[in-house]
Design a protein around this motif. Structure first.
Motif, PDB file in Angstrom:
ATOM      1  N   THR A  13       1.697  -1.715  10.581  1.00  0.00           N
ATOM      2  CA  THR A  13       1.318  -2.329   9.313  1.00  0.00           C
ATOM      3  C   THR A  13       2.472  -2.155   8.340  1.00  0.00           C
ATOM      4  O   THR A  13       3.014  -1.054   8.209  1.00  0.00           O
ATOM      5  CB  THR A  13       0.055  -1.649   8.734  1.00  0.00           C
ATOM      6  N   VAL A  14       2.843  -3.228   7.662  1.00  0.00           N
ATOM      7  CA  VAL A  14       3.914  -3.163   6.668  1.00  0.00           C
ATOM      8  C   VAL A  14       3.309  -2.716   5.342  1.00  0.00           C
ATOM      9  O   VAL A  14       2.369  -3.338   4.838  1.00  0.00           O
ATOM     10  CB  VAL A  14       4.612  -4.527   6.510  1.00  0.00           C
ATOM     11  N   THR A  15       3.841  -1.627   4.785  1.00  0.00           N
ATOM     12  CA  THR A  15       3.352  -1.120   3.499  1.00  0.00           C
ATOM     13  C   THR A  15       4.290  -1.469   2.344  1.00  0.00           C
ATOM     14  O   THR A  15       3.901  -1.359   1.186  1.00  0.00           O
ATOM     15  CB  THR A  15       3.164   0.406   3.540  1.00  0.00           C
ATOM     16  N   CYS A  16       5.508  -1.887   2.673  1.00  0.00           N
ATOM     17  CA  CYS A  16       6.496  -2.173   1.634  1.00  0.00           C
ATOM     18  C   CYS A  16       7.582  -3.079   2.214  1.00  0.00           C
ATOM     19  O   CYS A  16       8.011  -2.883   3.355  1.00  0.00           O
ATOM     20  CB  CYS A  16       7.108  -0.855   1.160  1.00  0.00           C
ATOM     21  N   ASP A  17       7.996  -4.083   1.433  1.00  0.00           N
ATOM     22  CA  ASP A  17       9.114  -4.971   1.792  1.00  0.00           C
ATOM     23  C   ASP A  17      10.206  -4.810   0.743  1.00  0.00           C
ATOM     24  O   ASP A  17       9.898  -4.643  -0.440  1.00  0.00           O
ATOM     25  CB  ASP A  17       8.695  -6.447   1.736  1.00  0.00           C
ATOM     26  N   ALA A  18      11.459  -4.926   1.172  1.00  0.00           N
ATOM     27  CA  ALA A  18      12.558  -4.866   0.208  1.00  0.00           C
ATOM     28  C   ALA A  18      13.745  -5.666   0.723  1.00  0.00           C
ATOM     29  O   ALA A  18      13.938  -5.803   1.935  1.00  0.00           O
ATOM     30  CB  ALA A  18      12.984  -3.426  -0.036  1.00  0.00           C
ATOM     31  N   ARG A  19      14.511  -6.171  -0.219  1.00  0.00           N
ATOM     32  CA  ARG A  19      15.806  -6.783   0.101  1.00  0.00           C
ATOM     33  C   ARG A  19      16.819  -6.179  -0.858  1.00  0.00           C
ATOM     34  O   ARG A  19      16.597  -6.152  -2.073  1.00  0.00           O
ATOM     35  CB  ARG A  19      15.752  -8.299  -0.045  1.00  0.00           C
TER      36      ARG A  19
ATOM     37  N   SER B 286       0.859  -1.185   0.000  1.00  0.00           N
ATOM     38  CA  SER B 286       0.000   0.000   0.000  1.00  0.00           C
ATOM     39  C   SER B 286       0.894   1.232   0.000  1.00  0.00           C
ATOM     40  O   SER B 286       2.079   1.138   0.307  1.00  0.00           O
ATOM     41  CB  SER B 286      -0.946   0.013   1.202  1.00  0.00           C
ATOM     42  N   GLY B 287       0.307   2.368  -0.330  1.00  0.00           N
ATOM     43  CA  GLY B 287       1.074   3.598  -0.402  1.00  0.00           C
ATOM     44  C   GLY B 287       1.046   4.368   0.906  1.00  0.00           C
ATOM     45  O   GLY B 287       0.227   4.110   1.786  1.00  0.00           O
ATOM     46  N   VAL B 288       1.970   5.289   1.014  1.00  0.00           N
ATOM     47  CA  VAL B 288       1.973   6.250   2.116  1.00  0.00           C
ATOM     48  C   VAL B 288       2.002   7.636   1.496  1.00  0.00           C
ATOM     49  O   VAL B 288       2.512   7.824   0.384  1.00  0.00           O
ATOM     50  CB  VAL B 288       3.149   6.035   3.103  1.00  0.00           C
ATOM     51  N   GLY B 289       1.433   8.605   2.190  1.00  0.00           N
ATOM     52  CA  GLY B 289       1.282   9.936   1.617  1.00  0.00           C
ATOM     53  C   GLY B 289       1.929  11.030   2.438  1.00  0.00           C
ATOM     54  O   GLY B 289       2.487  10.809   3.512  1.00  0.00           O
ATOM     55  N   TRP B 290       1.803  12.237   1.915  1.00  0.00           N
ATOM     56  CA  TRP B 290       2.388  13.425   2.513  1.00  0.00           C
ATOM     57  C   TRP B 290       1.976  13.563   3.975  1.00  0.00           C
ATOM     58  O   TRP B 290       0.813  13.453   4.323  1.00  0.00           O
ATOM     59  CB  TRP B 290       1.947  14.644   1.708  1.00  0.00           C
ATOM     60  N   GLY B 291       2.978  13.783   4.835  1.00  0.00           N
ATOM     61  CA  GLY B 291       2.751  13.978   6.256  1.00  0.00           C
ATOM     62  C   GLY B 291       2.678  12.700   7.059  1.00  0.00           C
ATOM     63  O   GLY B 291       2.684  12.748   8.289  1.00  0.00           O
ATOM     64  N   ASP B 292       2.611  11.542   6.401  1.00  0.00           N
ATOM     65  CA  ASP B 292       2.574  10.270   7.137  1.00  0.00           C
ATOM     66  C   ASP B 292       3.901  10.042   7.852  1.00  0.00           C
ATOM     67  O   ASP B 292       4.971  10.353   7.319  1.00  0.00           O
ATOM     68  CB  ASP B 292       2.313   9.089   6.197  1.00  0.00           C
ATOM     69  N   ASP B 293       3.807   9.495   9.031  1.00  0.00           N
ATOM     70  CA  ASP B 293       4.994   9.072   9.767  1.00  0.00           C
ATOM     71  C   ASP B 293       5.161   7.578   9.569  1.00  0.00           C
ATOM     72  O   ASP B 293       4.230   6.803   9.820  1.00  0.00           O
ATOM     73  CB  ASP B 293       4.859   9.389  11.254  1.00  0.00           C
ATOM     74  N   VAL B 294       6.337   7.179   9.116  1.00  0.00           N
ATOM     75  CA  VAL B 294       6.642   5.767   8.919  1.00  0.00           C
ATOM     76  C   VAL B 294       7.970   5.466   9.593  1.00  0.00           C
ATOM     77  O   VAL B 294       8.713   6.385   9.965  1.00  0.00           O
ATOM     78  CB  VAL B 294       6.716   5.396   7.414  1.00  0.00           C
TER      79      VAL B 294
ATOM     80  N   ARG C  27       6.984   0.629   7.639  1.00  0.00           N
ATOM     81  CA  ARG C  27       5.910   0.314   8.578  1.00  0.00           C
ATOM     82  C   ARG C  27       5.197   1.585   9.016  1.00  0.00           C
ATOM     83  O   ARG C  27       5.834   2.601   9.263  1.00  0.00           O
ATOM     84  CB  ARG C  27       6.474  -0.394   9.809  1.00  0.00           C
ATOM     85  N   THR C  28       3.865   1.490   9.127  1.00  0.00           N
ATOM     86  CA  THR C  28       3.053   2.603   9.610  1.00  0.00           C
ATOM     87  C   THR C  28       2.303   2.155  10.850  1.00  0.00           C
ATOM     88  O   THR C  28       2.102   0.957  11.085  1.00  0.00           O
ATOM     89  CB  THR C  28       2.026   3.072   8.555  1.00  0.00           C
ATOM     90  N   ASP C  29       1.861   3.120  11.639  1.00  0.00           N
ATOM     91  CA  ASP C  29       1.044   2.844  12.821  1.00  0.00           C
ATOM     92  C   ASP C  29      -0.318   2.358  12.337  1.00  0.00           C
ATOM     93  O   ASP C  29      -0.948   2.987  11.488  1.00  0.00           O
ATOM     94  CB  ASP C  29       0.903   4.128  13.640  1.00  0.00           C
ATOM     95  N   ASP C  30      -0.788   1.235  12.887  1.00  0.00           N
ATOM     96  CA  ASP C  30      -2.073   0.692  12.434  1.00  0.00           C
ATOM     97  C   ASP C  30      -3.268   1.236  13.210  1.00  0.00           C
ATOM     98  O   ASP C  30      -4.402   0.812  13.000  1.00  0.00           O
ATOM     99  CB  ASP C  30      -2.071  -0.833  12.471  1.00  0.00           C
ATOM    100  N   GLY C  31      -3.015   2.175  14.138  1.00  0.00           N
ATOM    101  CA  GLY C  31      -4.099   2.769  14.911  1.00  0.00           C
ATOM    102  C   GLY C  31      -4.414   2.045  16.206  1.00  0.00           C
ATOM    103  O   GLY C  31      -5.182   2.536  17.024  1.00  0.00           O
ATOM    104  N   THR C  32      -3.818   0.868  16.409  1.00  0.00           N
ATOM    105  CA  THR C  32      -4.060   0.099  17.639  1.00  0.00           C
ATOM    106  C   THR C  32      -2.783  -0.105  18.440  1.00  0.00           C
ATOM    107  O   THR C  32      -2.738  -0.939  19.331  1.00  0.00           O
ATOM    108  CB  THR C  32      -4.668  -1.280  17.305  1.00  0.00           C
TER     109      THR C  32
END
Length: 144
Positions: free
Chosen positions: A104-110, A66-74, A95-100
């Motif tokens: 939540t992982v939004t992107c994986d990379a190696r 999933s994407g992340v946008g302007w102002g998001d903290d990751v 990773r983003t805060d899932d609210g709980t």
């Protein structure tokens, strides 16, 4: 060793016309996170260069969920995935805060890096100063 986390706040110029972070910025974030990962393990980039070594990115695979946008903290999670004779792989997760209180992982990379000599001699065996900073492999992603 625990997974290292590097915080990022998405800046306006990193967002594309679709309202999410443009894909090239992820590689920039991973580069910054790799440098901070080594620093947190007592290897500054300057120390590595002064010892005669650098690292070159030779391969990267990225999967977006999933994407992340302007102002998001990751946070960019970083862990050593593999250590070879002249190369090593790091795993990254955005990773983003899932609210709980979880993430939540939004992107994986190696990403695979090769150790090189700063004097132009080319590829080198991984020296102890880098090997020690990498620690024991603890992949975030499965090997396929």
């Amino acid at each position: 060793m625990a997974v290292f986390e590097f915080p990022v706040r998405v800046r306006y110029h990193e967002v594309d016309a679709q309202g999410v972070v443009f894909n090239a910025w992820y590689l920039a974030w991973f580069d910054e996170a790799m440098t901070e990962f080594l620093e947190a393990r007592d290897l500054s980039y300057r120390t590595m260069l002064d010892a005669g070594y650098d690292v070159q990115l030779v391969h990267s695979e990225i999967d977006w969920r999933s994407g992340v946008g302007w102002g998001d903290d990751v946070v960019i999670a970083v862990s050593t995935a593999r250590i070879g004779r002249t190369s090593f792989a790091l795993d990254f997760q955005v990773r983003t805060d899932d609210g709980t209180g979880g993430r939540t992982v939004t992107c994986d990379a190696r990403t695979v890096y090769v150790v090189i000599a700063v004097n132009g001699e080319g590829k080198q065996e991984i020296p102890p100063i880098i090997r020690n900073a990498l620690g024991d492999p603890d992949p975030l992603l499965p090997f396929t």
